[in-house]
Design a protein around this motif. Structure first.
Motif, PDB file in Angstrom:
ATOM      1  N   LEU A 129      -8.221 -87.739 -11.913  1.00  0.00           N
ATOM      2  CA  LEU A 129      -7.773 -89.132 -11.818  1.00  0.00           C
ATOM      3  C   LEU A 129      -8.447 -89.828 -10.641  1.00  0.00           C
ATOM      4  CD1 LEU A 129      -5.997 -91.461 -12.703  1.00  0.00           C
ATOM      5  CD2 LEU A 129      -4.125 -90.511 -11.350  1.00  0.00           C
ATOM      6  N   SER A 130      -8.517 -89.129  -9.503  1.00  0.00           N
ATOM      7  CA  SER A 130      -9.090 -89.779  -8.326  1.00  0.00           C
ATOM      8  C   SER A 130     -10.602 -89.995  -8.497  1.00  0.00           C
ATOM      9  CB  SER A 130      -8.721 -89.011  -7.053  1.00  0.00           C
ATOM     10  OG  SER A 130      -9.809 -88.301  -6.561  1.00  0.00           O
ATOM     11  N   LEU A 131     -11.269 -89.094  -9.215  1.00  0.00           N
ATOM     12  CA  LEU A 131     -12.700 -89.290  -9.501  1.00  0.00           C
ATOM     13  C   LEU A 131     -12.905 -90.506 -10.409  1.00  0.00           C
ATOM     14  CD1 LEU A 131     -13.926 -85.623 -10.149  1.00  0.00           C
ATOM     15  CD2 LEU A 131     -14.107 -86.972  -8.047  1.00  0.00           C
ATOM     16  N   PHE A 132     -12.067 -90.624 -11.423  1.00  0.00           N
ATOM     17  CA  PHE A 132     -12.179 -91.764 -12.341  1.00  0.00           C
ATOM     18  C   PHE A 132     -11.964 -93.072 -11.582  1.00  0.00           C
ATOM     19  CE2 PHE A 132     -10.428 -94.866 -15.372  1.00  0.00           C
ATOM     20  CZ  PHE A 132     -11.438 -94.861 -16.325  1.00  0.00           C
ATOM     21  N   ARG A 133     -10.911 -93.086 -10.741  1.00  0.00           N
ATOM     22  CA  ARG A 133     -10.621 -94.306  -9.986  1.00  0.00           C
ATOM     23  C   ARG A 133     -11.761 -94.684  -9.046  1.00  0.00           C
ATOM     24  NH1 ARG A 133      -5.605 -96.331 -10.746  1.00  0.00           N
ATOM     25  NH2 ARG A 133      -3.915 -94.899 -11.349  1.00  0.00           N
ATOM     26  N   SER A 134     -12.343 -93.691  -8.372  1.00  0.00           N
ATOM     27  CA  SER A 134     -13.417 -94.025  -7.431  1.00  0.00           C
ATOM     28  C   SER A 134     -14.663 -94.519  -8.173  1.00  0.00           C
ATOM     29  CB  SER A 134     -13.747 -92.848  -6.512  1.00  0.00           C
ATOM     30  OG  SER A 134     -14.275 -91.782  -7.259  1.00  0.00           O
ATOM     31  N   ALA A 135     -14.903 -93.968  -9.361  1.00  0.00           N
ATOM     32  CA  ALA A 135     -16.036 -94.434 -10.174  1.00  0.00           C
ATOM     33  C   ALA A 135     -15.845 -95.893 -10.566  1.00  0.00           C
ATOM     34  CB  ALA A 135     -16.173 -93.567 -11.421  1.00  0.00           C
ATOM     35  N   VAL A 136     -14.632 -96.218 -11.015  1.00  0.00           N
ATOM     36  CA  VAL A 136     -14.347 -97.599 -11.437  1.00  0.00           C
ATOM     37  C   VAL A 136     -14.381 -98.545 -10.234  1.00  0.00           C
ATOM     38  CG1 VAL A 136     -12.581 -99.131 -12.393  1.00  0.00           C
ATOM     39  CG2 VAL A 136     -13.034 -96.920 -13.478  1.00  0.00           C
ATOM     40  N   ASP A 137     -13.812 -98.105  -9.104  1.00  0.00           N
ATOM     41  CA  ASP A 137     -13.756 -98.971  -7.927  1.00  0.00           C
ATOM     42  C   ASP A 137     -15.143 -99.385  -7.456  1.00  0.00           C
ATOM     43  OD1 ASP A 137     -11.034 -98.986  -7.927  1.00  0.00           O
ATOM     44  OD2 ASP A 137     -10.786 -97.492  -6.338  1.00  0.00           O
ATOM     45  N   THR A 138     -16.113 -98.498  -7.639  1.00  0.00           N
ATOM     46  CA  THR A 138     -17.454 -98.790  -7.141  1.00  0.00           C
ATOM     47  C   THR A 138     -18.149 -99.871  -7.975  1.00  0.00           C
ATOM     48  OG1 THR A 138     -19.382 -97.719  -6.204  1.00  0.00           O
ATOM     49  CG2 THR A 138     -18.821 -97.047  -8.393  1.00  0.00           C
ATOM     50  N   VAL A 139     -17.692-100.096  -9.223  1.00  0.00           N
ATOM     51  CA  VAL A 139     -18.254-101.179 -10.040  1.00  0.00           C
ATOM     52  C   VAL A 139     -17.263-102.315 -10.275  1.00  0.00           C
ATOM     53  CG1 VAL A 139     -20.039 -99.799 -11.175  1.00  0.00           C
ATOM     54  CG2 VAL A 139     -17.743 -99.867 -12.159  1.00  0.00           C
ATOM     55  N   ARG A 140     -16.178-102.348  -9.478  1.00  0.00           N
ATOM     56  CA  ARG A 140     -15.322-103.542  -9.518  1.00  0.00           C
ATOM     57  C   ARG A 140     -16.104-104.700  -8.899  1.00  0.00           C
ATOM     58  NH1 ARG A 140      -9.481-102.911 -10.234  1.00  0.00           N
ATOM     59  NH2 ARG A 140      -8.981-100.701 -10.336  1.00  0.00           N
ATOM     60  N   PRO A 141     -15.907-105.925  -9.430  1.00  0.00           N
ATOM     61  CA  PRO A 141     -16.751-107.047  -8.992  1.00  0.00           C
ATOM     62  C   PRO A 141     -16.889-107.214  -7.475  1.00  0.00           C
ATOM     63  CG  PRO A 141     -15.442-107.717 -10.864  1.00  0.00           C
ATOM     64  CD  PRO A 141     -15.006-106.314 -10.530  1.00  0.00           C
ATOM     65  N   ALA A 142     -15.784-107.250  -6.729  1.00  0.00           N
ATOM     66  CA  ALA A 142     -15.890-107.562  -5.297  1.00  0.00           C
ATOM     67  C   ALA A 142     -16.636-106.480  -4.506  1.00  0.00           C
ATOM     68  CB  ALA A 142     -14.520-107.853  -4.708  1.00  0.00           C
ATOM     69  N   PRO A 143     -16.217-105.207  -4.568  1.00  0.00           N
ATOM     70  CA  PRO A 143     -16.964-104.199  -3.812  1.00  0.00           C
ATOM     71  C   PRO A 143     -18.418-104.084  -4.266  1.00  0.00           C
ATOM     72  CG  PRO A 143     -15.079-103.188  -4.972  1.00  0.00           C
ATOM     73  CD  PRO A 143     -15.013-104.652  -5.217  1.00  0.00           C
ATOM     74  N   MET A 144     -18.645-104.244  -5.565  1.00  0.00           N
ATOM     75  CA  MET A 144     -19.993-104.129  -6.110  1.00  0.00           C
ATOM     76  C   MET A 144     -20.906-105.219  -5.538  1.00  0.00           C
ATOM     77  SD  MET A 144     -20.994-104.367 -10.140  1.00  0.00           S
ATOM     78  CE  MET A 144     -20.436-106.055 -10.369  1.00  0.00           C
ATOM     79  N   LEU A 145     -20.435-106.464  -5.532  1.00  0.00           N
ATOM     80  CA  LEU A 145     -21.255-107.553  -4.994  1.00  0.00           C
ATOM     81  C   LEU A 145     -21.449-107.432  -3.496  1.00  0.00           C
ATOM     82  CD1 LEU A 145     -20.354-109.659  -7.721  1.00  0.00           C
ATOM     83  CD2 LEU A 145     -22.158-110.643  -6.333  1.00  0.00           C
ATOM     84  N   LYS A 146     -20.368-107.057  -2.787  1.00  0.00           N
ATOM     85  CA  LYS A 146     -20.479-106.975  -1.327  1.00  0.00           C
ATOM     86  C   LYS A 146     -21.458-105.877  -0.918  1.00  0.00           C
ATOM     87  CE  LYS A 146     -16.191-109.301  -0.377  1.00  0.00           C
ATOM     88  NZ  LYS A 146     -14.764-109.160  -0.676  1.00  0.00           N
ATOM     89  N   ARG A 147     -21.556-104.818  -1.736  1.00  0.00           N
ATOM     90  CA  ARG A 147     -22.510-103.752  -1.448  1.00  0.00           C
ATOM     91  C   ARG A 147     -23.945-104.216  -1.722  1.00  0.00           C
ATOM     92  NH1 ARG A 147     -19.957-100.221  -4.381  1.00  0.00           N
ATOM     93  NH2 ARG A 147     -21.491-100.536  -6.018  1.00  0.00           N
ATOM     94  N   ALA A 148     -24.116-104.979  -2.798  1.00  0.00           N
ATOM     95  CA  ALA A 148     -25.469-105.307  -3.264  1.00  0.00           C
ATOM     96  C   ALA A 148     -26.055-106.559  -2.608  1.00  0.00           C
ATOM     97  CB  ALA A 148     -25.465-105.483  -4.779  1.00  0.00           C
ATOM     98  N   VAL A 149     -25.202-107.501  -2.214  1.00  0.00           N
ATOM     99  CA  VAL A 149     -25.685-108.821  -1.799  1.00  0.00           C
ATOM    100  C   VAL A 149     -25.261-109.163  -0.378  1.00  0.00           C
ATOM    101  CG1 VAL A 149     -25.672-111.285  -2.369  1.00  0.00           C
ATOM    102  CG2 VAL A 149     -25.497-109.593  -4.193  1.00  0.00           C
ATOM    103  N   LYS A 150     -26.233-109.570   0.439  1.00  0.00           N
ATOM    104  CA  LYS A 150     -25.917-110.045   1.800  1.00  0.00           C
ATOM    105  C   LYS A 150     -26.665-111.347   2.027  1.00  0.00           C
ATOM    106  CE  LYS A 150     -24.579-105.626   3.382  1.00  0.00           C
ATOM    107  NZ  LYS A 150     -24.043-105.272   2.071  1.00  0.00           N
ATOM    108  N   LEU A 151     -26.094-112.181   2.897  1.00  0.00           N
ATOM    109  CA  LEU A 151     -26.777-113.407   3.281  1.00  0.00           C
ATOM    110  C   LEU A 151     -27.107-113.272   4.754  1.00  0.00           C
ATOM    111  CD1 LEU A 151     -27.563-116.072   1.907  1.00  0.00           C
ATOM    112  CD2 LEU A 151     -25.589-117.095   2.982  1.00  0.00           C
TER     113      LEU A 151
END
Length: 504
Positions: free
Chosen positions: A9-31
């Motif tokens: 369960l914790s592996l599934f949750r961490s996989a999903v969390d990494t592609v949730r919109p907010a964390p995903m964008l904050k990781r990929a995009v900086k100004l």
């Protein structure tokens, strides 16, 4: 210590969390920087010379836009996104505030595509996006947010074609047996924005697309019909498809006009140097994160593939055989005739399933080195299909878990001193969007004990499977304890499977 099930369960949750919109964008995009600010996307720098604009379309784009606006701040001049009907209300109800735009947002939201079909509202959104793109200049930067479900939200037939004419043509093709790939080629050819159209209209502005992929293999020209990717098809291809289904002489006048006047668009010659497409979320990225977590928990971890496809019962057989192989290895029988037989079965199955990019022989070689001293975790993802023959309620992930449970039970019943008996095994399959089929669950867990335990409650796994009734089974069995329930996640990179095995 945590159980295998809690780990899964914790592996599934961490996989999903990494592609949730907010964390995903904050990781990929900086100004960065004040003088001449730069947009940094996964290490690539794009200078913000003048104005920064944003457009987007897809089921996960509202959450992506909210995160993007937070990152871009004052630099964002204006934005328009086309998102599914009712999404703001349902996110509000689910208490997912972080996926919603702030009241003073510069981004206009247009909701449309009821039931995932193009409609007048989606057309309105597409036209607004088109007008924004056409007005851009060489010093502007256009950020494009794309996720699955984007195609229906961006209908823009080339004039004089009307939306209802284009829809009627696609329906006729579908009714004559055209494949989804063929429908998409025809749709793209008759569209102003798909097949690279949006990128062409935004020229000479710099275009940077941030893509959340829900398609196997992450093909840029297929995700949301590729509005910012060079199309790999021409008008010629479209005409061939129409001829194949005898529709060349039954076309609306407007479609004839467009097809005869467009200079058999030779896409290869077009310049897309002002465009950069970047995949910021995918099944592969989610699996990579799950692997990191599993290794942190002490598992010897292997990723099988992020492109698992095929009918659920066949894919279940693949997983059951892999589990048998690991258990044989744990019992010191990894080099025996039984293991060789299982490896042979696996190679044949993989060949039949035609999973893109899967080198199973190499994977089996990596499995050989795994002994009982460390628990094993095998991760995979993709999108299976279900053959419907019943009238039950379920989804492909729950049906896959139920098939795996049945397969493990049968394998144990056949072998008297089965190596499966000396291993603790948990299998999990879940949809990263949090909704598996028309059910409240994302997926389900199973183990080799499932079938026998269900029989004690008077539940026959075979009967539920033959009626495609996996959700009803898992809801009743042990009070729903084996259901994977996450609620809507606001993202989608297809499905994830985890196999956890520990020697007892």
């Amino acid at each position: 210590s945590m159980s295998l099930r809690e780990h899964a369960l914790s592996l599934f949750r961490s996989a999903v969390d990494t592609v949730r919109p907010a964390p995903m964008l904050k990781r990929a995009v900086k100004l960065q920087g004040d003088g001449c600010p730069q947009l940094l996307v996964k290490g690539q720098a794009f200078p913000v010379k003048r104005d920064l604009y944003l457009v987007g379309f897809g089921k996960a784009v509202l959450g992506m836009a909210a995160a993007a606006e937070e990152i871009l701040g004052e630099h964002l001049i204006r934005g328009i996104i086309s998102v599914p009907l009712g999404i703001q209300e349902s996110l509000q109800r689910a208490g997912m505030q972080e996926m919603l735009l702030k009241p003073d947002s510069k981004i206009q939201v247009i909701e449309g595509a009821k039931n995932n079909l193009p409609d007048p509202e989606a057309l309105k959104g597409a036209v607004a996006i088109q007008e924004l793109a056409e007005g851009l200049t060489v010093d502007d930067l256009l950020l494009v947010l794309i996720s699955g479900g984007g195609s229906a939200l961006l209908p823009a037939p080339i004039p004089p074609i009307l939306l209802k004419e284009k829809e009627k043509l696609t329906k006729m093709l579908a009714s004559r047996g055209a494949a989804i790939q063929e429908l998409n080629i025809v749709r793209k050819t008759l569209s102003l924005l798909k097949g690279g159209g949006l990128a062409r209209l935004a020229y000479p502005a710099r275009v940077v697309s941030l893509i959340l992929s829900d398609v196997i293999g992450d093909p840029l020209d297929i995700i949301a019909s590729g509005p910012t990717a060079a199309s790999s098809h021409s008008v010629q291809d479209c005409l061939q498809i129409l001829a194949k289904y005898n529709l060349l002489h039954h076309l609306p006048k407007s479609v004839e006009t467009v097809l005869s006047s467009s200079p058999t668009k030779l896409t290869a010659l077009e310049d897309y140097s002002h465009v950069c497409n970047i995949i910021i979320g995918s099944n592969t990225l989610a699996l990579d994160e799950a692997k990191r977590q599993a290794e942190g928990l002490g598992y010897a971890t292997l990723i099988l593939s992020a492109a698992i496809c095929g009918e659920v019962s066949r894919v279940a057989t693949l997983y059951c055989q892999l589990i048998r192989l690991v258990c044989l290895g744990f019992s010191g029988l990894g080099e025996g005739t039984l293991s060789d037989e299982v490896r042979g079965n696996l190679l044949q199955l993989a060949a039949e399933l035609e999973i893109p990019g899967l080198n199973l022989a190499e994977f089996l070689q990596a499995l050989r080195g795994l002994g009982p001293e460390r628990p094993v975790c095998i991760l995979a993802g993709g999108e299976t299909t279900v053959q419907l023959h019943g009238t039950g309620k379920g989804g492909r992930n729950q049906e896959l878990a139920l098939h795996v449970g049945l397969g493990l039970h049968r394998a144990q019943a056949v072998e008297t001193s089965s190596p499966l008996g000396r291993c603790e095994i948990v299998f999990l399959s879940g949809g990263t969007d949090g909704q598996d089929g028309p059910t409240e669950a994302a997926g389900a867990f199973c183990s080799p004990e499932l079938v026998a335990e269900a029989l004690q409650e008077g539940l026959s796994v075979e009967a539920f499977l033959s009626n495609n009734d996996s959700y009803t089974f898992f809801s009743q069995f042990q009070g729903g304890h084996h259901l994977l329930v996450t609620g809507l996640t606001g993202t989608n990179v297809m499905d994830i499977q985890a196999i956890l095995i520990r020697a007892t």
